[in-house]
Design a protein around this motif. Structure first.
Motif, PDB file in Angstrom:
ATOM      1  N   LYS A  38       7.902 -37.853 -34.868  1.00 38.31           N
ATOM      2  CA  LYS A  38       6.670 -38.241 -35.774  1.00 38.31           C
ATOM      3  C   LYS A  38       6.894 -39.845 -36.047  1.00 38.31           C
ATOM      4  N   ARG A  39       7.929 -40.500 -36.070  1.00 43.26           N
ATOM      5  CA  ARG A  39       7.931 -41.832 -36.395  1.00 43.26           C
ATOM      6  C   ARG A  39       7.563 -42.791 -35.215  1.00 43.26           C
ATOM      7  N   SER A  40       7.223 -43.907 -35.444  1.00 40.09           N
ATOM      8  CA  SER A  40       6.466 -44.830 -34.694  1.00 40.09           C
ATOM      9  C   SER A  40       7.723 -45.627 -33.711  1.00 40.09           C
ATOM     10  N   ASP A  41       8.930 -45.238 -34.240  1.00 36.92           N
ATOM     11  CA  ASP A  41      10.052 -45.940 -33.349  1.00 36.92           C
ATOM     12  C   ASP A  41      10.783 -44.557 -32.679  1.00 36.92           C
ATOM     13  N   ASP A  74      13.256 -39.864 -34.731  1.00 41.85           N
ATOM     14  CA  ASP A  74      13.616 -38.505 -35.181  1.00 41.85           C
ATOM     15  C   ASP A  74      13.021 -37.529 -33.891  1.00 41.85           C
TER      16      ASP A  74
END
Length: 251
Positions: free
Chosen positions: A93-96, A99
């Motif tokens: 879910k994180r932009s990087d 996760d």
């Protein structure tokens, strides 16, 4: 000049705990949602599907396993919903993407391997069914800058050989020596069939289909036989064996 073109998933990186895990998660989730049943495809189930030579795209493979479980019942979720769920597990879910499952993929190859190929006068690049973003993520981890890369968005899916030939032409356009032999390294039936089809599409090159047994496979002899039955000229346990094995094969 010899040109080595590499698939990425199962060859350059181990995707047993990422792509394949996301595939199993996706099938499990939607089967439960649609039927109330608890079903999770095993690694062998996924291998059997991919052995058909058609399901190289893991989004499409997820949908196909769901449809097969439904056995003719209506699929009331869209392909886009399946892709979105898959990507939520794979990228997170994180932009990087820290996760997502992608963040923990073990690398099989290393930067030095490709440096040595260049020093040996071998042209090289990548043709992968992964998205350009996903492929770029792993190549960035290998510190490979601006390689020849043909990804999902750039060509039809395997076993269509268009992407393989596009990669070869891009290497040829760099002004290297004339290309005589094209070596494609992959881990699936679709990869081997890509080379078989390339011989008809562009017969001016000599082709070698190299099958690599991916890390998750338990019955490695059976898998090697499957790759050979679908066109592999050489089967390896690891991509790092390629240059030595190829030199031995060519005498």
């Amino acid at each position: 000049m010899n040109v080595f073109i590499f698939d990425i998933d199962g060859v350059i990186r181990d995707v047993s705990g990422s792509y394949r895990r996301a595939l199993a998660d996706t099938v499990e989730h939607f089967v439960l949602h649609l039927t109330g049943d608890r079903y999770r495809p095993s690694s062998e189930d996924i291998d059997d599907l991919k052995a058909e030579g058609t399901w190289n795209n893991d989004w499409e493979a997820s949908q196909e396993l769901i449809l097969r479980y439904l056995k003719g019942r209506s699929l009331t979720v869209s392909y886009e919903e399946i892709v979105a769920f898959f990507q939520g597990r794979y990228r997170g879910k994180r932009s990087d993407w820290t996760d997502g499952y992608i963040a923990s993929e073990p690398l099989i190859a290393n930067k030095e391997y490709f440096v040595n190929l260049t020093a040996s006068g071998v042209g090289w690049g990548f043709f992968s069914g992964a998205t350009r973003a996903s492929a770029g993520y792993v190549l960035g981890r290998l510190e490979i800058a601006n390689p020849v890369l043909v990804a999902m968005e750039d060509a039809p899916g395997k076993p269509d050989p268009t992407g393989l030939l596009v990669a070869v032409r891009q290497i040829a356009a760099m002004g290297k020596d004339e290309i005589e032999q094209v070596v494609y390294v992959g881990d699936t039936v679709a990869d081997m069939l890509t080379v078989v089809k390339a011989r008809d599409y562009e017969p001016n090159y000599q082709y070698v289909a190299v099958g690599v047994i991916p890390p998750h496979v338990r019955d490695r002899d059976r898998y090697a036989d499957l790759l050979r039955a679908n066109g592999a000229d050489l089967v390896l346990n690891n991509v790092l064996e390629l240059e030595t094995s190829f030199q031995s094969r060519n005498g």
